[in-house]
Scaffold this motif. Sequence first.
Motif, PDB file in Angstrom:
ATOM      1  N   MET A   7     -14.975  12.932 -50.759  1.00 12.97           N
ATOM      2  CA  MET A   7     -15.663  13.788 -51.718  1.00 12.97           C
ATOM      3  C   MET A   7     -14.789  13.991 -52.950  1.00 12.97           C
ATOM      4  O   MET A   7     -13.573  14.063 -52.836  1.00 12.97           O
ATOM      5  CB  MET A   7     -15.943  15.160 -51.082  1.00 12.97           C
ATOM      6  N   GLN A   8     -15.440  14.075 -54.099  1.00 18.29           N
ATOM      7  CA  GLN A   8     -14.723  14.419 -55.318  1.00 18.29           C
ATOM      8  C   GLN A   8     -14.258  15.873 -55.204  1.00 18.29           C
ATOM      9  O   GLN A   8     -14.955  16.698 -54.621  1.00 18.29           O
ATOM     10  CB  GLN A   8     -15.631  14.256 -56.546  1.00 18.29           C
ATOM     11  N   PRO A   9     -13.099  16.214 -55.754  1.00 17.10           N
ATOM     12  CA  PRO A   9     -12.641  17.606 -55.673  1.00 17.10           C
ATOM     13  C   PRO A   9     -13.545  18.530 -56.478  1.00 17.10           C
ATOM     14  O   PRO A   9     -14.177  18.117 -57.446  1.00 17.10           O
ATOM     15  CB  PRO A   9     -11.234  17.544 -56.288  1.00 17.10           C
ATOM     16  N   LYS A  10     -13.609  19.785 -56.072  1.00 15.79           N
ATOM     17  CA  LYS A  10     -14.346  20.784 -56.832  1.00 15.79           C
ATOM     18  C   LYS A  10     -13.563  21.077 -58.107  1.00 15.79           C
ATOM     19  O   LYS A  10     -12.346  20.860 -58.165  1.00 15.79           O
ATOM     20  CB  LYS A  10     -14.504  22.059 -56.015  1.00 15.79           C
ATOM     21  N   ALA A  11     -14.251  21.572 -59.122  1.00 17.17           N
ATOM     22  CA  ALA A  11     -13.611  21.821 -60.414  1.00 17.17           C
ATOM     23  C   ALA A  11     -12.384  22.719 -60.271  1.00 17.17           C
ATOM     24  O   ALA A  11     -11.344  22.465 -60.879  1.00 17.17           O
ATOM     25  CB  ALA A  11     -14.606  22.429 -61.397  1.00 17.17           C
ATOM     26  N   GLU A  12     -12.481  23.754 -59.469  1.00 21.72           N
ATOM     27  CA  GLU A  12     -11.353  24.689 -59.333  1.00 21.72           C
ATOM     28  C   GLU A  12     -10.191  24.095 -58.529  1.00 21.72           C
ATOM     29  O   GLU A  12      -9.087  24.605 -58.546  1.00 21.72           O
ATOM     30  CB  GLU A  12     -11.806  26.024 -58.741  1.00 21.72           C
ATOM     31  N   GLU A  13     -10.433  22.995 -57.819  1.00 18.09           N
ATOM     32  CA  GLU A  13      -9.381  22.340 -57.035  1.00 18.09           C
ATOM     33  C   GLU A  13      -8.604  21.306 -57.845  1.00 18.09           C
ATOM     34  O   GLU A  13      -7.497  20.928 -57.473  1.00 18.09           O
ATOM     35  CB  GLU A  13      -9.989  21.637 -55.821  1.00 18.09           C
ATOM     36  N   LEU A  14      -9.186  20.858 -58.936  1.00 13.03           N
ATOM     37  CA  LEU A  14      -8.561  19.820 -59.746  1.00 13.03           C
ATOM     38  C   LEU A  14      -7.409  20.429 -60.555  1.00 13.03           C
ATOM     39  O   LEU A  14      -7.588  21.426 -61.251  1.00 13.03           O
ATOM     40  CB  LEU A  14      -9.599  19.219 -60.694  1.00 13.03           C
ATOM     41  N   LYS A  15      -6.210  19.865 -60.439  1.00 12.25           N
ATOM     42  CA  LYS A  15      -5.073  20.395 -61.175  1.00 12.25           C
ATOM     43  C   LYS A  15      -4.211  19.259 -61.691  1.00 12.25           C
ATOM     44  O   LYS A  15      -4.215  18.154 -61.161  1.00 12.25           O
ATOM     45  CB  LYS A  15      -4.274  21.375 -60.335  1.00 12.25           C
ATOM     46  N   PHE A  16      -3.487  19.565 -62.740  1.00  9.94           N
ATOM     47  CA  PHE A  16      -2.605  18.613 -63.393  1.00  9.94           C
ATOM     48  C   PHE A  16      -1.207  19.209 -63.426  1.00  9.94           C
ATOM     49  O   PHE A  16      -1.024  20.387 -63.150  1.00  9.94           O
ATOM     50  CB  PHE A  16      -3.108  18.323 -64.804  1.00  9.94           C
ATOM     51  N   VAL A  17      -0.233  18.387 -63.789  1.00 10.50           N
ATOM     52  CA  VAL A  17       1.155  18.836 -63.820  1.00 10.50           C
ATOM     53  C   VAL A  17       1.699  18.689 -65.234  1.00 10.50           C
ATOM     54  O   VAL A  17       1.502  17.656 -65.870  1.00 10.50           O
ATOM     55  CB  VAL A  17       2.025  18.003 -62.843  1.00 10.50           C
TER      56      VAL A  17
END
Length: 148
Positions: A7-17
């Motif tokens: 599954m694609q991640p939910k918007a709130e789960e997507l994070k960058f560094v």
Amino acid sequence: STGAVKMQPKAEELKFVTKNDGYVHIHPSSVNYQTRHFESPYLVYHEKIKTSRVFIRDCSMVSVYPLVLLGGGQVHMQLLKGDFVISLDDGWIRFVAASHQVAELVKELRCELDQLLQDKIKNPSMDLCVCPRGSRIIGMIVKLVTTQ
């Protein structure tokens, strides 16, 4: 068939560094908040704010060649474990080149672009599209970025 479906991640789960802040998230008011997949793992952003956590706004995905050619800092190349690595920002961002020749060409193109921009700063009236050297460099960059 049986098995799990990725599954694609939910918007709130997507994070960058980021280099200075560690993990950051796309702000819920951002146009890209609902984007669940980016073709490139790199984003550029205009604004970073901290509320309950660190958020970025006004962000756009950027692919590798524009990042290498137009990103800040010096471009370095080195051989690591048999791979030719192009690095930016004192080695914080690294890319593996297809070959030594590709790495050298990308580094040289970046140096030529930097010099061309310095020439333009010294002589603002210079038309880079008419200047033979400028038009060749810009044409090569356009070709590289649009065919990536």
